[in-house]
Enzyme design. Structure first.
Site, PDB file in Angstrom:
ATOM      1  N   LYS A  97      79.192 -42.283 -39.012  1.00  0.00           N
ATOM      2  CA  LYS A  97      79.368 -43.727 -39.240  1.00  0.00           C
ATOM      3  C   LYS A  97      79.343 -44.442 -37.899  1.00  0.00           C
ATOM      4  O   LYS A  97      80.088 -44.041 -36.991  1.00  0.00           O
ATOM      5  CB  LYS A  97      80.709 -43.959 -39.951  1.00  0.00           C
ATOM      6  CG  LYS A  97      81.056 -45.418 -40.205  1.00  0.00           C
ATOM      7  CD  LYS A  97      82.436 -45.534 -40.838  1.00  0.00           C
ATOM      8  CE  LYS A  97      82.765 -47.010 -41.100  1.00  0.00           C
ATOM      9  NZ  LYS A  97      84.108 -47.179 -41.681  1.00  0.00           N
ATOM     10  N   LYS A 155      82.818 -40.988 -36.091  1.00  0.00           N
ATOM     11  CA  LYS A 155      82.995 -42.415 -36.369  1.00  0.00           C
ATOM     12  C   LYS A 155      83.080 -43.161 -35.043  1.00  0.00           C
ATOM     13  O   LYS A 155      84.025 -42.970 -34.271  1.00  0.00           O
ATOM     14  CB  LYS A 155      84.257 -42.635 -37.199  1.00  0.00           C
ATOM     15  CG  LYS A 155      84.515 -44.086 -37.591  1.00  0.00           C
ATOM     16  CD  LYS A 155      85.744 -44.177 -38.479  1.00  0.00           C
ATOM     17  CE  LYS A 155      86.036 -45.602 -38.900  1.00  0.00           C
ATOM     18  NZ  LYS A 155      87.240 -45.692 -39.760  1.00  0.00           N
TER      19      LYS A 155
END
Length: 328
Positions: free
Chosen positions: A249, A196
């Site tokens: 992400k 992330k």
């Protein structure tokens, strides 16, 4: 010209049926995870200004949204909660009657076959907006782990099928796996936000989830967008700690990372097509600058081609509708 020799690649592009026959990558409704925001305060359904078509749902209205998801054949949703109250440790995240827990119960009772994924983080629940607890102005990693584990257990008790921790604390997977196992939830998988990045593409989500940090930023725990090898180190740690799925992400600007993590990991990989990626397409489409349908389907296809097994996307409902139209 008769003496030239070259390959005739166009032979396999001559008709739509031939192109379909040799197509390497396809999209299916089974590929999608649809995000839903559920709020504790207010009785009205509220559209997110920066995300046209995305809404904050009060608990008593959320089944109308879930009903459409189920009827479209989308097999899973992920829940993000907006609590009525926040505090320094995000206690509403692990409250047995917190908004995510209550929404999970309502949805699973109505649609037991739908896979409900619970986002496991503190940022929407803390009054400072960070994903861990604060000590002396810094995000304190280890004390945050016990709260995250407690949150995961409460979500599993409520009926969540999958726990999806998104906080990026070191050791978060092993802490949550230990907590779930100790509470008797050895069967509940972890879908870890393993890779992330500290991305500029999250802005609209913070509007939707009321989760912007009140001070500083998240660069001490989310990854530097410049780094590629670090993604493999993060994925390796989470796999060793017990992750069953890995999430990358954002997705669109990190397709190279999706491919590398997929090739390395060998476990189901989720691409998170984040809010900023969604909002840019929506804005351009509303201005008539692009063909929304073609751009969205091409974008989602690129994530599958890069190696994603699943795509967490706000476009899921529209994508399935467009795909169904194409198959008629």
């Amino acid at each position: 010209m008769s003496e030239l020799t070259f390959d005739r690649h166009r032979r396999l592009r001559q008709s739509s049926s031939i192109r379909r026959m040799i197509r390497e990558t396809t999209l299916s409704h089974d590929d999608f995870i649809y995000p839903i925001f559920v709020k504790e305060s207010g009785s009205e359904v509220t559209e997110v200004a920066s995300m046209p078509g995305v809404f904050q749902w009060p608990l008593h209205e959320v089944l109308s949204e879930v009903k459409e998801v189920v009827e479209l054949g989308i097999p899973s949703i992920i829940l993000f909660g907006l609590p009525a109250e926040k505090d320094a440790e995000g206690s509403q995240a692990f409250h047995d009657h917190g908004i995510v827990q209550e929404a999970t119960r309502v949805i699973k009772e109505a649609y037991p076959e739908l896979t409900v994924i619970a986002d496991t983080c503190l940022c929407q629940f803390t009054d400072h907006g960070h994903c861990g607890v604060i000590k002396d102005g810094e995000i304190d990693n280890d004390p945050s782990l016990s709260i995250l584990a407690q949150t995961a257990v409460s979500q599993a008790k409520a009926g969540a099928d999958i726990i999806a921790p998104s906080n990026m604390m070191d050791g978060f997977v092993t802490a949550i796996r230990h907590g779930l196992d100790e509470a008797g939830f050895t069967h509940v998988p972890i879908m870890a936000y393993s890779v992330k990045y500290a991305s500029a593409f999250y802005g609209p989500f913070r509007d939707a989830a009321h989760g912007a940090p009140s001070f500083g930023d998240r660069k001490t725990y989310q990854m530097d967008p410049a780094n590629r090898e670090e993604a493999i180190r993060e994925a390796q740690s989470d796999l060793e700690e017990g992750a069953d799925f890995l999430i990358v992400k954002p997705a669109l600007s990190y397709l190279d990372i999706i491919r590398e993590v997929k090739d390395y990991s060998g476990v189901p990989l989720v691409a998170y097509n984040v809010s900023g990626e969604y909002a840019m397409v929506k804005a351009a489409a509303l201005n008539g600058w692009i063909n929304e349908r073609e751009v969205v389907l091409e974008k989602l296809l690129s994530m599958k081609r890069a190696g994603a097994d699943l795509i967490l996307t706000y476009h899921a409902k529209d994508a399935v509708k467009w795909m169904n139209e194409s198959n008629r």
